[in-house]
Write a protein that holds these residues in place. Structure first.
Motif, PDB file in Angstrom:
ATOM      1  N   PRO A 155      17.756  -2.962 -36.265  1.00 22.97           N
ATOM      2  CA  PRO A 155      17.140  -2.450 -37.894  1.00 22.97           C
ATOM      3  C   PRO A 155      15.966  -1.558 -37.822  1.00 22.97           C
ATOM      4  O   PRO A 155      15.978  -0.938 -38.767  1.00 22.97           O
ATOM      5  N   LEU A 156      15.398  -1.190 -36.702  1.00 20.55           N
ATOM      6  CA  LEU A 156      14.389   0.006 -36.787  1.00 20.55           C
ATOM      7  C   LEU A 156      15.020   1.137 -37.169  1.00 20.55           C
ATOM      8  O   LEU A 156      14.589   1.945 -37.968  1.00 20.55           O
TER       9      LEU A 156
ATOM     10  N   ILE B 219       6.685   0.299 -48.708  1.00 19.12           N
ATOM     11  CA  ILE B 219       7.648  -0.841 -48.513  1.00 19.12           C
ATOM     12  C   ILE B 219       8.512  -0.537 -47.260  1.00 19.12           C
ATOM     13  O   ILE B 219       8.846  -1.259 -46.287  1.00 19.12           O
ATOM     14  N   HIS B 220       8.941   0.696 -47.154  1.00 18.45           N
ATOM     15  CA  HIS B 220       9.543   1.121 -46.011  1.00 18.45           C
ATOM     16  C   HIS B 220       8.745   1.097 -44.746  1.00 18.45           C
ATOM     17  O   HIS B 220       9.158   0.582 -43.711  1.00 18.45           O
ATOM     18  N   ALA B 221       7.350   1.461 -44.839  1.00 14.28           N
ATOM     19  CA  ALA B 221       6.516   1.229 -43.590  1.00 14.28           C
ATOM     20  C   ALA B 221       6.280  -0.275 -43.242  1.00 14.28           C
ATOM     21  O   ALA B 221       6.459  -0.599 -42.064  1.00 14.28           O
ATOM     22  N   ALA B 222       6.333  -1.052 -44.373  1.00 16.75           N
ATOM     23  CA  ALA B 222       6.197  -2.348 -43.948  1.00 16.75           C
ATOM     24  C   ALA B 222       7.216  -2.963 -43.235  1.00 16.75           C
ATOM     25  O   ALA B 222       7.096  -3.782 -42.536  1.00 16.75           O
ATOM     26  N   LEU B 223       8.483  -2.725 -43.922  1.00 15.63           N
ATOM     27  CA  LEU B 223       9.738  -3.184 -43.134  1.00 15.63           C
ATOM     28  C   LEU B 223       9.776  -2.933 -41.703  1.00 15.63           C
ATOM     29  O   LEU B 223      10.421  -3.505 -40.846  1.00 15.63           O
ATOM     30  N   LEU B 224       9.545  -1.389 -41.491  1.00 14.67           N
ATOM     31  CA  LEU B 224       9.619  -1.028 -40.005  1.00 14.67           C
ATOM     32  C   LEU B 224       8.567  -1.585 -39.293  1.00 14.67           C
ATOM     33  O   LEU B 224       9.101  -2.214 -38.086  1.00 14.67           O
TER      34      LEU B 224
ATOM     35  N   ASP C 107      18.612 -11.250 -38.153  1.00 14.52           N
ATOM     36  CA  ASP C 107      17.572 -11.740 -37.501  1.00 14.52           C
ATOM     37  C   ASP C 107      16.086 -11.363 -38.275  1.00 14.52           C
ATOM     38  O   ASP C 107      15.488 -12.275 -38.729  1.00 14.52           O
ATOM     39  N   LEU C 108      16.037 -10.044 -38.604  1.00  8.66           N
ATOM     40  CA  LEU C 108      14.878  -9.854 -39.824  1.00  8.66           C
ATOM     41  C   LEU C 108      15.164 -10.508 -40.882  1.00  8.66           C
ATOM     42  O   LEU C 108      14.197 -10.939 -41.495  1.00  8.66           O
ATOM     43  N   ARG C 109      16.482 -10.470 -41.692  1.00 10.13           N
ATOM     44  CA  ARG C 109      16.344 -11.078 -43.079  1.00 10.13           C
ATOM     45  C   ARG C 109      16.042 -12.655 -42.866  1.00 10.13           C
ATOM     46  O   ARG C 109      15.587 -13.287 -43.661  1.00 10.13           O
TER      47      ARG C 109
ATOM     48  N   ALA D 158      10.448  -4.405 -35.983  1.00 15.25           N
ATOM     49  CA  ALA D 158      10.054  -4.204 -34.349  1.00 15.25           C
ATOM     50  C   ALA D 158      10.412  -5.494 -33.529  1.00 15.25           C
ATOM     51  O   ALA D 158      11.187  -5.203 -32.559  1.00 15.25           O
ATOM     52  N   PRO D 159      10.085  -6.566 -33.843  1.00 13.05           N
ATOM     53  CA  PRO D 159      10.573  -7.730 -32.902  1.00 13.05           C
ATOM     54  C   PRO D 159      11.676  -8.296 -32.881  1.00 13.05           C
ATOM     55  O   PRO D 159      12.385  -8.912 -32.113  1.00 13.05           O
TER      56      PRO D 159
END
Length: 557
Positions: free
Chosen positions: A411-412, A435-440, A451-453, A444-445
């Motif tokens: 996802p990164l 929002i882009h920065a927050a999503l990045l 999995d991110l969703r 990370a994990p």
């Protein structure tokens, strides 16, 4: 109603006061300024003053008493305390007129024949008039329009043209804004002697709470209503003047004697709220200001509690985990099972204790909201800074999924491609970039977008369950908590450049005065604590305010 010719009754509300509070509450009618530092019993003194006016030697008719507060919350608290204090005397507390300045202005206008049925919030109207203006420009227009109305300052150039457009829109709608309520009420009283005489009778004894927060027009209205008799009782604290952006000015408080000849000043001298070390360091800090009354402020006898320095040279999320983790270990309740099953246990652990994280800006609260979700801590916050509810989060994820083919990297990389594409195809947009920065940061994990969703869906579910008005943890800016108090307080972001705000100082026309207001803001933050105060900072770059209140040895210990 009490017999107005009877012998004055014994007032229990006076018996409960300290000598300095009692002296202020029973001062002979006339212009009085009660300087009331944080935690000094300001509201108790104000209530006692009203009770003394009614049931003491003055025997004032409650209908001739008007108390004006800074906001609706303060007005409601004052009404409730008047009911409790005046009820035993057979007096209906509702007979005393308790209003905010805006509510009083609206009442004056309405009775004077002005249509006040259409009231518009400027923040709602401006975007419709100037749809292409960014939010920062709209905020500046809002501030400029208030100054034009309340300080009677003419506006020129494009700002003046925008103001003319705004005023025309109000007239077209037959509407008023909140500033108009006070400005036009003052104008009406100044031009209509009969209306002025009526309202001077209704405000035969005028009390003004939080006088340090009034703007020029509000003070003009109060002084006009007080009239030649000047039976006005002003309560406030120069050290808590923190709303310059709302046109409050500490010099207005300091120079009150020039506006009200014969003004007598009474100082409340004891902070009954805070632990002794908090009082001592807060006073040491604010004493660096030049624009203030010289005064003595002491802690109450045997004032127990702690002041803890927390030098944390790490990121804000780790700071949040350290602070909230310690509080959980000391009793801050959290859920341990299913959110639905244990939500009630998060709200009330039987102690009624409240914890608060206070920050200079809303953005600094987001890591604490995220960690509260992670730990299962119920919290209240007007603006928690989390972006989970923004629809652009899902838009960016959908775009990332479209760019990620079979066997694609994680996802990164996918979100990074969307971010890069957006910056190339359009003018950079600050909210979308956040929002882009927050999503990045969130991504990370997680090995896959799926999995991110799933993690985001769980966080949204937790937010619904844990973001509650009755949560034991409060996340707030310092500006939003003046007048409030909490058992345990952490003031975060006490780093150089953050608190005091470098931006506020750089953008100010008078950086020296702006620095003094920032110092007062820190004083307000520290004095919200009843039992413990934690000051969180970077030991490599502590706020200059910490250097003023503590020694270098204490800060690095």
């Amino acid at each position: 109603m009490l017999d107005r010719f009877a012998v004055p009754v014994r007032l229990d509300v006076l018996d409960r006061l300290a000598p300095d509070q009692r002296a202020a509450a029973t001062a002979p009618p006339g212009p009085v300024l009660c300087v009331a530092p944080a935690g000094s019993g300001k509201t108790a003194t104000l209530v006692a003053r009203i009770a003394w006016l009614i049931a003491g030697p003055e025997r004032a008719d409650p209908a001739t008493i008007c108390a004006v507060t800074f906001n609706r919350r303060a007005a409601q608290e004052l009404r409730e305390r008047l009911e409790r204090s005046l009820g035993p005397l057979g007096i209906d507390g509702a007979a005393v007129r308790v209003r905010t300045f805006h509510a009083l202005g609206r009442e004056i206008l309405s009775e004077g024949g002005v249509d006040v049925s259409r009231l518009i919030d400027r923040a709602d109207l401006l975007p419709t008039l100037f749809p292409d203006a960014p939010s920062v420009v709209l905020r500046r227009l809002d501030d400029a329009f208030s100054r034009a109305k309340l300080d009677r300052r003419p506006l020129e150039g494009r700002t003046g043209e925008a103001f003319a457009t705004y005023q025309a829109a109000l007239e077209e709608r037959g509407a008023l804004d909140f500033d108009d309520l006070v400005v036009r009420a003052l104008d009406l009283l100044q031009r209509d002697a009969a209306v002025l005489a009526l309202w001077r009778q209704r405000c035969g004894h005028l009390l003004v709470d939080e006088v340090q927060d009034v703007d020029r027009t509000q003070l003009d209205l109060a002084v006009l209503l007080a009239g030649p008799g000047r039976r006005i009782f002003l309560v406030g604290d120069d050290d808590q003047t923190i709303y310059a952006w709302r046109l409050a000015d500490v010099r207005r408080v300091i120079s009150l004697a020039a506006r009200l000849p014969g003004l007598r000043r009474f100082d409340l001298t004891v902070n009954y709220r805070c632990p002794r070390p908090v009082v001592e360091r807060a006073v040491r800090l604010v004493a660096h200001n030049r624009e203030r009354f010289r005064k003595r402020i002491a802690a109450r006898p045997n004032a127990e509690g702690r002041l803890l320095l927390a030098p944390l040279a790490t990121d804000d999320t780790t700071r949040a985990r350290r602070v909230l983790g310690r509080w959980v270990a000391e009793g801050l309740p959290r859920q341990r099972g299913g959110l639905e099953d244990d939500a009630a246990r998060c709200m009330d652990d039987g102690t009624g204790l409240r914890w608060a994280v206070l920050a200079r800006t809303n953005a600094e609260l987001a890591p604490f909201a995220a960690v509260a979700l992670e730990m299962g801590i119920a919290f209240s916050a007007e603006e928690h800074g989390l972006l989970l509810g923004d629809p652009r989060v899902d838009d960016i994820l959908e775009a990332a999924e479209r760019t990620a083919g079979p066997g694609a990297d994680g996802p990164l990389a996918a979100i990074g491609r969307v971010r890069k594409s957006a910056s190339v195809e359009s003018v950079p947009n600050a909210p979308t970039e956040r929002i882009h920065a927050a999503l990045l940061a969130w991504a990370a994990p997680f090995p896959t977008l799926l999995d991110l969703r799933a993690a985001l869906a769980e966080s949204r579910r937790r937010l619904v369950a844990l973001h509650r008005e009755d949560g034991p943890l409060v996340l707030a800016t310092v500006h939003g908590t003046k007048g409030l108090e909490f058992d345990h307080v952490a003031v975060v972001g006490l780093d150089e450049g953050r608190f005091p705000s470098r931006r506020s100082l750089e953008e100010s026309d008078d950086p020296g005065r702006a620095l003094e207001e920032e110092r007062r803001l820190a004083y307000v933050a520290w004095t919200r604590a009843r039992r413990s105060l934690v000051l969180v900072y970077d030991p490599g770059a502590p706020s200059p305010f910490l250097r003023e209140a503590f020694s270098e040895a204490e800060l690095v210990a």
